[in-house]
Motif scaffolding. Sequence first.
Motif, short mmCIF file in Angstrom:
data_model
loop_
_atom_site.label_atom_id
_atom_site.label_comp_id
_atom_site.label_asym_id
_atom_site.label_seq_id
_atom_site.Cartn_x
_atom_site.Cartn_y
_atom_site.Cartn_z
N CYS A 1 0.84 -1.19 0.00
CA CYS A 1 0.00 0.00 0.00
C CYS A 1 0.88 1.25 0.00
CB CYS A 1 -0.90 0.00 1.24
SG CYS A 1 -2.25 -1.17 1.09
N TYR B 1 -2.96 4.85 3.05
CA TYR B 1 -1.83 4.75 3.98
C TYR B 1 -0.68 4.01 3.33
CZ TYR B 1 -2.72 -0.21 4.92
OH TYR B 1 -2.85 -1.57 4.82
N ARG C 1 4.55 -7.05 7.91
CA ARG C 1 3.56 -7.27 6.85
C ARG C 1 2.50 -6.17 6.83
NH1 ARG C 1 0.28 -11.34 7.31
NH2 ARG C 1 0.64 -11.69 9.52
N TRP C 2 2.59 -5.20 7.71
CA TRP C 2 1.59 -4.12 7.75
C TRP C 2 1.57 -3.39 6.40
CZ3 TRP C 2 -2.43 -2.20 10.40
CH2 TRP C 2 -2.80 -0.88 10.17
N GLY C 3 0.41 -3.35 5.81
CA GLY C 3 0.27 -2.63 4.55
C GLY C 3 0.64 -3.44 3.32
N MET C 4 0.99 -4.69 3.55
CA MET C 4 1.30 -5.59 2.44
C MET C 4 0.05 -6.43 2.24
SD MET C 4 4.51 -8.11 2.73
CE MET C 4 4.01 -9.80 2.65
N ILE C 5 -0.55 -6.33 1.09
CA ILE C 5 -1.86 -6.98 0.91
C ILE C 5 -1.71 -8.50 1.04
CG2 ILE C 5 -3.76 -7.36 -0.69
CD1 ILE C 5 -3.33 -4.48 -1.67
N ALA C 6 -2.51 -9.06 1.93
CA ALA C 6 -2.31 -10.45 2.33
C ALA C 6 -2.76 -11.42 1.24
CB ALA C 6 -3.07 -10.73 3.62
N SER D 1 -1.30 -15.33 4.92
CA SER D 1 -0.67 -14.58 6.01
C SER D 1 0.45 -15.33 6.73
CB SER D 1 -1.72 -14.17 7.03
OG SER D 1 -2.84 -13.64 6.37
N SER D 2 0.34 -16.63 6.85
CA SER D 2 1.36 -17.36 7.62
C SER D 2 2.60 -17.65 6.78
CB SER D 2 0.80 -18.67 8.17
OG SER D 2 0.63 -19.62 7.14
N GLU E 1 5.17 -2.85 15.75
CA GLU E 1 4.10 -3.26 16.67
C GLU E 1 2.76 -3.40 15.96
OE1 GLU E 1 4.13 -0.25 19.67
OE2 GLU E 1 3.19 1.23 18.37
N ARG E 2 2.68 -2.95 14.72
CA ARG E 2 1.40 -3.09 13.99
C ARG E 2 1.23 -4.47 13.38
NH1 ARG E 2 2.31 2.38 10.62
NH2 ARG E 2 4.29 1.29 10.42
N ASP E 3 2.27 -5.28 13.42
CA ASP E 3 2.18 -6.65 12.90
C ASP E 3 2.52 -7.61 14.03
OD1 ASP E 3 2.47 -9.12 11.73
OD2 ASP E 3 4.04 -8.52 10.31
N SER E 4 1.51 -8.34 14.53
CA SER E 4 1.71 -9.23 15.68
C SER E 4 2.63 -10.40 15.36
CB SER E 4 0.37 -9.79 16.15
OG SER E 4 -0.55 -8.75 16.36
N THR E 5 2.84 -10.70 14.08
CA THR E 5 3.71 -11.82 13.73
C THR E 5 5.14 -11.34 13.44
OG1 THR E 5 3.19 -11.71 11.35
CG2 THR E 5 1.78 -13.10 12.72
#
Lengths: 480, 487
Positions: free
Chosen positions: B83, B103, B200-205, B208-209, B235-239
């Motif tokens: 994004c 964003y 991975r925040w903002g990377m279109i899924a 996900s794993s 901190e916006r990506d829990s993984t």
Amino acid sequence: MAWETVIGLEIHVQLTTKSKIFSGASTRFGAEPNTQACLVDLGFPGVLPVLNEGAVRRAVLFGTAIEAEIARRSVFARKNYFYPDLPKGYQISQYELPIVGRGHVEILLENGERKRIGVTRAHLEEDAGKSLHEDFHGYTGIDLNRAGTPLLEIVSEPDLRSAKEAVAYAKKIHQIVTYLGICDGNMQEGSFRMDANVSVRPVGRKEFGTRTELKNLNSFRFLERAIDFEVERQIDVLESGGQVVQETRLYDAQKDETRSMRTKEEANDYRYFPDPDLLPLVIEDAFIEETVKGMPELPEARRRRFEEEYGLSAYDAEVLTATRPQADYYEAVVAVAGDAKLAANWMMVELFGALNKAGLSLEVSPVSAEALGGLVKRIADDTISGKIAKTVFEEMWRSGRAADEIIEEKGLRQITDSSAIEAIVDEVLAENAQQVENYRNADPKKQPKMLGFFVGQVMKKSQGKANPRQVNELLRNKLG
Amino acid sequence: MSDLHRKSLRELREGLAAGSFTSVELVEHFLARIREHDQTLNTLITVSDKEALQQAGAADERIQKGEAGPLTGIPLIHKDIFCTRGVKTSCGSRMLDNFISPYDATVVERLADAGMVMLGKANMDEFAMGSSNETSYYGPVKNPWDTERVPGGSSGGSAAAVAARLAPAATGTDTGGSIRQPAALCGITGLKPSYGRVSRWGMIAFASSLDQAGPMARSAEDCALLLSAMAGFDERDSTCVDRPVDDYLAALERPVKGLRVGVVKEFFGEGLDSGVGASIEEAMKVLEGLGVELVEVSLPHSRYSVPAYYVVAPAEASSNLARYDGVRFGHRCDDPKDLEDLYKRSRAEGFGAEVKRRIMIGTYALSAGYYDAYYLKAQKVRQVIARDFRNAFEQADLLLGPASPEVAFRLGEKSDDPVSMYLSDIYTIAVNLAGLPALSMPAPRAHGLPVGLQLIGNYFDEGRLLNLAHQLQLATDWHLQTPEGFA
């Protein structure tokens, strides 16, 4: 045939966190539509959830309160279905491994007995948005403010045997979550929502009958009425040779009936699977200890303490601990008044009576706990009589002023100076020579009743301020 | 024409610092190359020239003030899966053809903070589902080595653009090989970091794993520079893993003598093109010459990785793509009759055939009654595969094999045969299932076309991967070769 009702409840409790369960957006109620939905709540491409620690702490408090096992490892799963107010096309919930395991609560039955009700589990999940079907002329409006609001879904065992038991259980859960402060308990705003699984079976049979799920029960009254209606409907179906269909039914409060929403065949296959965006939730002992350290006293414990510490009857203790604000108010009254029993009476009779009459809740009472305590204190220390106190209370209710101020200003202080009372007594006896004569000649059995006349005269002359106990004593002596 | 497009990132940085050229000149140079070549190659979905020149101007100011970092003023291309605020973010799909992101992805934000200038958004397989770039709504990307051939996928636009020197660097994402396979087929260096190394925040899924973002550039050194800016906790990506980022530049220079490199037995069997096999063996000889010790290792369960992947990835995708429903953003069909019509037609029109196929497979795999047999079983296979790798890493510091079983294939050659297409990723997928880091770098060409040497590292051992790749590149010139017409 005699039938037995079997009920289990699923209660959705909205948690009091300031922000949502997986985003930083506010959870405040009543904002303009879609002003409290951030990119995460809107399910924008590329966004990710981050778990709100406050929601976890609240679930831990609840689990501890119902003596349940807190799962050291729980897993968030995706519940997949399409609906416009579900932005991601799935709801993040907990499925196979919930945070709160098996626990229990006790309810008070009408016959005064206590019954233990099992809680199967409680799990964290996010709420969906709202679909607004009015005002859009052929369209449906979507408000996503509520999307992502944290919920704790509390699932009971099928231990409830009547609508009344179901209501008692629901009220108990309501009491616990509001005591803990993890839910504001506001049913009008949807902070506490109930679904009921209802079935009937012939008395004595072990197997459960086919159940229906009742939705949209947003008050205790509707819960009771919907279950009563549904039980009757199921019995009618069975007694006329039919079969109950497993389905979801919607309660219509206006018509006071339930009607079919969807059957089992129409139900979604939710395709649950662990949410790969969230790691398993691992809870350490230290986290639980730290969370539970500040846990408020629970209703059961408080009720028992009220009986022991204040010497209250079981009934009074139950009433005064019904809600946390009520119990807090009571303890604040006692702290000022000193006399716990008198404080309980005044709160339950005068204060509750006045609030009831005015249609007000305790939270907005014109008489504060400190003020009521000030009044009760003056009754306890004989400054005023109970009768005068009622007048003072009325004035306090109207003006919001303190009892002492009113007593002083209006000169309501009780006369306890025995020589002053004696003077009034003598005056009254002198003015009513004939009645004194009659009294002395009367049958001793009738005398106590006749004494009332003199007491009344003395009280009238003292403008109600003479201490009634002293008046009685003096009169009895003088009339001999 | 100047030779700015032939320079490495380090050379560009030195030139910018010395004032030999400005960032604006650099950006104009690459924009001119894009105008010249991209009609043919179709590597870009969006060229953000105005924004690029603005960013370059700002970068030049930073450089003048002496506030420049190692990447300030250097242009790059972002895969259109990231994004980018104010710039179309299509993910190669008609579904998001109208989507302007509000964003920036963390990767975009970090590289922008480092002063890098975005030239545009790279073409890709739709929602990263493909190995040839032929599933893009915007048409296939052509391989600059042979424009009749595919660049690989799904980061095919990024790989082809770097190979054709339309940009010195690009970002990609790798779910089952989507950085390494196109890097191999286009003759560039691409790194897929450990799962959790890059946000991975903002990377279109897609899945996900498995999804992970990484750098694509001409050399390991360039990748090291880029990864240093991309990696790190978010901190916006829990993984995303909260663990310090290694000094990748320092790691490059470490000696490699005595390093044990495991040659994965299963990656040299049936199905491997003999030309590709010979190329990898040539690279292995050079490695031995550097003092590297080659040992044979086995990943006995790797043959289950493709079937496991084609359960897990579509299952997650079927859920991740549910949000494209025509309600809040993206494609919406004309005049929907009712809600169901809105859903059905918006999705039928917005998604291409491969995406629909995977949504169907994934939905099936998660359905009641099939979950245990498919999804749960596939997750167990992941554990077994991860264990294979653990065992292999007891015998070796790094693992080695081809990145792809063959060189770039012809456009249309596999489009009607999904299974043969899926097998293009046979050597890359196991790495994603285990969450390990791996890179592909050029080996000697075969059949005149690039070949990718794959190096696989242990968890968070990106430094060692880049180290060996860099040392190999210092000793060879395979990575410096440029397709004819783009030199």
